[in-house]
Design a protein around this motif. Structure first.
Motif, PDB file in Angstrom:
ATOM      1  N   ARG A   1       7.227  32.143  76.167  1.00 46.90           N
ATOM      2  CA  ARG A   1       6.684  30.938  76.328  1.00 46.90           C
ATOM      3  C   ARG A   1       5.170  30.783  77.379  1.00 46.90           C
ATOM      4  O   ARG A   1       4.273  30.185  77.180  1.00 46.90           O
ATOM      5  CB  ARG A   1       7.424  30.402  77.457  1.00 46.90           C
TER       6      ARG A   1
ATOM      7  N   MET B   1       5.721  26.857  67.254  1.00 52.46           N
ATOM      8  CA  MET B   1       6.434  27.968  67.690  1.00 52.46           C
ATOM      9  C   MET B   1       8.025  27.122  67.102  1.00 52.46           C
ATOM     10  O   MET B   1       8.235  25.856  66.773  1.00 52.46           O
ATOM     11  CB  MET B   1       7.127  27.332  69.076  1.00 52.46           C
TER      12      MET B   1
ATOM     13  N   PHE C   1      12.259  26.962  67.157  1.00 54.82           N
ATOM     14  CA  PHE C   1      13.070  27.298  68.902  1.00 54.82           C
ATOM     15  C   PHE C   1      13.638  27.750  67.723  1.00 54.82           C
ATOM     16  O   PHE C   1      14.353  27.635  67.010  1.00 54.82           O
ATOM     17  CB  PHE C   1      12.947  26.116  69.350  1.00 54.82           C
TER      18      PHE C   1
ATOM     19  N   MET D   1       5.282  31.312  66.107  1.00 53.01           N
ATOM     20  CA  MET D   1       6.159  31.881  66.834  1.00 53.01           C
ATOM     21  C   MET D   1       7.367  31.168  66.874  1.00 53.01           C
ATOM     22  O   MET D   1       7.713  30.535  66.579  1.00 53.01           O
ATOM     23  CB  MET D   1       5.066  31.552  68.493  1.00 53.01           C
TER      24      MET D   1
ATOM     25  N   ASP E   1      10.960  32.532  68.045  1.00 47.07           N
ATOM     26  CA  ASP E   1      12.263  32.392  69.140  1.00 47.07           C
ATOM     27  C   ASP E   1      13.039  32.233  68.544  1.00 47.07           C
ATOM     28  O   ASP E   1      14.179  31.834  68.504  1.00 47.07           O
ATOM     29  CB  ASP E   1      12.472  31.554  69.927  1.00 47.07           C
TER      30      ASP E   1
END
Lengths: 263, 277
Positions: free
Chosen positions: B58, B95, B97, B173, B175
């Motif tokens: 983040r 990103m 999630f 990215m 997560d």
């Protein structure tokens, strides 16, 4: 004993600071919504979609409630006016009660329960499921894309719903007073036309409903955006929306009425 | 524009983190993290729950601001960017999630089209083709008209991946991309991460604690513990590592440098002390 008194004052102080801080945050949030409202009007479809969800989907409860409130007003009004031999003034009583007070206030309370709570729950769940974060990471501002259209959708819907509530209420009063009880139809409509002033009664009612629309929509989007990202947090935020906006409507109604109809 | 060209031509790492510190209030989360992500590589950041992996990601995405340290992405110092600068940078990164974060009120097609419609101004007919290409890349062209509620966990993750690559980002990215997936979906997502990274010429950061799957697809690994990088290396180096911390993590041992028991008073004292009381 002293400890208890101290902790009492500490708790009061902490609660006050927290409430003032939250109010300040809500005010800044309101400013952000206004500043980032451009896309709500440039891409009007975003706002119209929210008018549909907040306004059109609230029509059933607003129209049915308006009809019944008007019918009750017709019954109660006739009963009271008949004691003074003024049954022909029923149309005036029903219409003034509705356009000045009951239309904006009851429609506002119903709007807060039906649409305000839905807006809070939707934004809160979007936050809890990281949809707002995902949007932010895509370089799309969630206040501009999600919050502002919902805010303006509510602000636009509320006066329209209040007007429809009043119209249905007048119809309800007519059904009970004229069709059921038998009051003279000409007196009902004629006295209403003669006594209801556009600026003093109708315009003031519209102003009230716009103010209530801003208050309910502001509370709804803020509570959703500020909710804790958990199921319990969303539930609490939804409850707060209904309670806060209902109290705000009643408080604002008193202030506006005292300003509008003082003399 | 010059800045973008410089960052593309430069041989410097795409992401450079130096002595980064971050915390919430009095609680420090990161205590001087240093790492870098070279261009074109897939880098994993691993560590136990609560070690600061997601926080670090983040910070890289600019959702949080560090207390101190240096953090550059595509040559831009992230903490110094204003909102417009940050959004300009975020158009070059993406990103995924943990649970996809798909927009639940619109279809799979509209989810993938969302960033294109927001940022490109392309005609709808071109967006349609691009969306179908992205969905084809993740094997879900046939699910374009489904709603997110009709997807399995693995499918939702793949749709989110298609949405994440919609604008061909330079930095991806992820997560916890493997969390809660069955073995087949897990393998599919792992291969997609590698394949899409190579096809797009992007760089990827995978935040995960799924060791075996990650070792197969990444180029380099950083291990984080208590807010610090405690080990790093290529997958082969990690597998061969004698470091007790790495060994415990890679082979999933219950006790080791990371203790099974949360620090507490002695067991005898806790039991006998309670009796005595």
């Amino acid at each position: 004993m002293l400890d208890r008194i101290l902790s009492f004052f500490q708790a009061v102080g902490a609660g006050t600071i927290s409430a003032v801080w939250r109010l300040g945050f809500a005010a800044r949030f309101f400013g952000m919504v206004l500043i980032l409202s451009g896309s709500s009007f440039r891409r009007i479809n975003l706002t119209l979609r929210e008018v549909y969800f907040s306004g059109v989907l609230s029509l059933v409860i607003i129209l049915v409630s308006g009809l019944f409130v008007g019918m009750v007003l017709g019954l109660q009004g006739y009963d009271t006016l008949a004691r003074y031999g003024s049954e022909e003034a029923l149309g005036v009583l029903v219409s003034l009660s509705l356009v000045r007070e009951l239309g904006p206030v009851v429609a506002g309370l119903l709007f807060a329960s039906r649409a305000g709570s839905a807006i809070t729950a939707e934004i809160g769940l979007m936050k809890a499921t990281e949809q707002l974060d995902a949007m932010d990471m895509m370089a799309v501002n969630p206040i501009a894309r999600v919050v502002a259209p919902r805010f303006w959708g509510g602000v636009i819907s509320m006066p329209l719903l209040a007007a429809l509530f009043s119209a249905m209420g007048v119809l309800g009063g007519y059904l009970v007073g004229v069709v059921m009880i038998g009051t003279d139809s000409g007196s009902f409509w004629g006295q209403m036309q003669a006594s209801v002033d556009f600026q003093r009664d109708i315009l003031n009612g519209v102003i009230k409903s716009v103010v209530f629309g801003v208050a309910v929509s502001w509370v709804a989007v803020f509570e959703g955006y500020d909710s804790d990202a958990t199921a319990e947090g969303v539930s609490r935020a939804t409850t707060r929306t209904v309670v806060t906006s209902s109290l705000a409507i009643l408080g604002l109604d008193f202030i506006l009425t005292s300003l509008m109809f003082r003399g | 524009m010059t800045k973008i060209l410089d960052s593309l031509n430069s041989s410097s790492p795409l992401v450079d983190v130096r002595d980064l510190r971050f915390g919430y209030g009095a609680n420090d989360v990161l205590h001087g993290v240093t790492l870098s992500v070279p261009r074109g590589k897939v880098v994993a950041i691993m560590g136990g729950s609560g070690c600061g992996k997601t926080t670090l990601m983040r910070l890289i995405g600019g959702q949080l601001r560090p207390r101190s340290g240096k953090l550059t992405v595509c040559g831009e110092s992230v903490p110094e960017l204003d909102r417009n600068g940050l959004y300009a940078l975020r158009r070059r990164m993406s990103m995924l999630f943990q649970f996809g974060a798909l927009f639940t009120d619109i279809s799979v097609f509209d989810n993938v089209a969302f960033p294109m419609r927001e940022h490109t101004g392309l005609p709808e007919v071109i967006i349609r083709d691009l969306v179908l290409m992205k969905l084809h890349a993740v094997g879900l062209r046939g699910a374009a008209q489904l709603m997110p509620s009709e997807l399995s966990g693995g499918m939702a993750r793949r749709v989110a991946l298609a949405r994440a690559i919609a604008l061909d980002p330079e930095l991806m990215m992820y997560d916890e991309p493997f969390a809660g997936l069955d073995p087949i979906s897990l393998g599919v997502i792992g291969q997609l991460i590698r394949r899409l990274n190579d096809a797009l010429g992007a760089s990827s950061i995978v935040v995960t604690h799924d060791v075996q799957e990650s070792l197969q697809i990444v180029d380099y690994i950083y291990f984080l513990s208590e807010g610090k990088v405690v080990a790093e290396g290529t997958p082969d180096e990690i597998r061969a590592s004698k470091d007790p911390w790495v060994h415990q993590f890679v082979w999933g041992e219950a006790d080791g440098p990371v203790p099974f028991q949360v620090p507490a008073d002695t067991y005898e004292h806790a039991l006998l002390g309670a009796c005595g009381a």
